[in-house]
Design a protein around this motif. Sequence first.
Motif, short mmCIF file in Angstrom:
data_model
loop_
_atom_site.label_atom_id
_atom_site.label_comp_id
_atom_site.label_asym_id
_atom_site.label_seq_id
_atom_site.Cartn_x
_atom_site.Cartn_y
_atom_site.Cartn_z
N UNK A 31 67.44 -34.43 -37.30
CA UNK A 31 68.83 -34.47 -37.77
C UNK A 31 68.98 -34.01 -39.21
N UNK A 32 67.89 -33.56 -39.80
CA UNK A 32 67.94 -33.00 -41.14
C UNK A 32 67.95 -31.47 -41.04
N UNK A 33 68.65 -30.85 -41.96
CA UNK A 33 68.74 -29.38 -41.93
C UNK A 33 67.36 -28.74 -42.06
N UNK A 34 66.47 -29.39 -42.78
CA UNK A 34 65.14 -28.84 -43.00
C UNK A 34 64.17 -29.17 -41.86
N UNK A 35 64.54 -30.12 -41.00
CA UNK A 35 63.58 -30.59 -40.00
C UNK A 35 63.90 -30.24 -38.57
N UNK A 36 65.12 -29.75 -38.31
CA UNK A 36 65.51 -29.49 -36.93
C UNK A 36 64.59 -28.47 -36.26
N UNK A 37 64.38 -27.34 -36.91
CA UNK A 37 63.56 -26.30 -36.30
C UNK A 37 62.11 -26.74 -36.15
N UNK A 38 61.64 -27.54 -37.09
CA UNK A 38 60.27 -28.06 -37.02
C UNK A 38 60.07 -28.89 -35.75
N UNK A 39 61.01 -29.80 -35.46
CA UNK A 39 60.91 -30.63 -34.26
C UNK A 39 61.02 -29.76 -33.01
N UNK A 40 61.90 -28.78 -33.06
CA UNK A 40 62.03 -27.85 -31.94
C UNK A 40 60.71 -27.14 -31.66
N UNK A 41 60.02 -26.77 -32.71
CA UNK A 41 58.78 -26.00 -32.56
C UNK A 41 57.62 -26.83 -32.03
N UNK A 42 57.64 -28.14 -32.27
CA UNK A 42 56.50 -28.96 -31.86
C UNK A 42 56.77 -29.82 -30.63
N UNK A 43 58.06 -30.05 -30.30
CA UNK A 43 58.30 -31.00 -29.23
C UNK A 43 59.43 -30.71 -28.28
N UNK A 44 60.11 -29.58 -28.44
CA UNK A 44 61.20 -29.25 -27.53
C UNK A 44 60.73 -28.20 -26.53
N UNK A 45 61.02 -28.45 -25.26
CA UNK A 45 60.54 -27.58 -24.19
C UNK A 45 61.73 -26.95 -23.47
N UNK A 46 61.67 -25.64 -23.31
CA UNK A 46 62.68 -24.89 -22.55
C UNK A 46 61.98 -24.03 -21.51
N UNK A 47 62.63 -23.81 -20.39
CA UNK A 47 62.03 -23.04 -19.31
C UNK A 47 61.85 -21.57 -19.66
N UNK A 48 62.59 -21.09 -20.64
CA UNK A 48 62.48 -19.69 -21.02
C UNK A 48 61.21 -19.40 -21.82
N UNK A 49 60.54 -20.45 -22.28
CA UNK A 49 59.35 -20.27 -23.11
C UNK A 49 58.11 -20.08 -22.25
#
Length: 227
Positions: free
Chosen positions: A49-67
């Motif tokens: 929820x921080x501007x500096x941390x959103x992409x970081x969490x996406x990169x380490x723990x968010x899963x999408x079928x397109x990946x």
Amino acid sequence: MNALVRLVRAEWGPPYVTVREALVRRTWRALPMTLTAVCLTSVLQFVQNQSWGFQFVQNIGSVRAEEPLGLALLRTPLSLFVPALDLPVWGALLQILFVFGIAEICLGWWRTLVIAYAATLAGTLYARVGIGLGAHHPLGLPATDAQVVDTGPSAAVIGLALFLCWRYGARVTGSVVIAAMVVEVVVKDNLAGKEHIAAIGAVVLLCSVSELRQGSPDVAWLRDTRG
């Protein structure tokens, strides 16, 4: 009312006794993995929820079928603890504390993690299959769902709850869990709901295999409630 009380005691009397005795004897030390999971989920929620941390969490723990599948599999274990952005985090924290906590005490921490991961992985893999089938297939998904983040802790929570129902013979509760997820898909036909059904399918298969081969060394660990 008496009938309801008898039903609750019959379904959840044994695990209640197990959990109560463990908490009285060891207090918070009975839940090291669960408390770690709650803290990890809280930290990830704060960071994303921080501007500096959103992409970081996406990169380490968010899963999408397109990946790529390999990348998704690497992220899947941590994705169990990345709460959905559009839902209140306290709901995810309570689910983890309650269901993971009971499972950790009744099944042991590593069995809890294995079952939670299996349920989450089933949802992750289903998303790819569903998108491949297409929106017009009964089990399919629209192509746009490839960009949707997979369900977070909820699939693991549902899988663990259903496994506990099977382990303790809580058939009514188990039926309610399954029925609620089916209603969710009917009322709100989205990726998360169908991933929950996939998680249920994986755990039902796991329970069925264990039931058929409960004497076999390779599945006996599923029924062993020692930590």
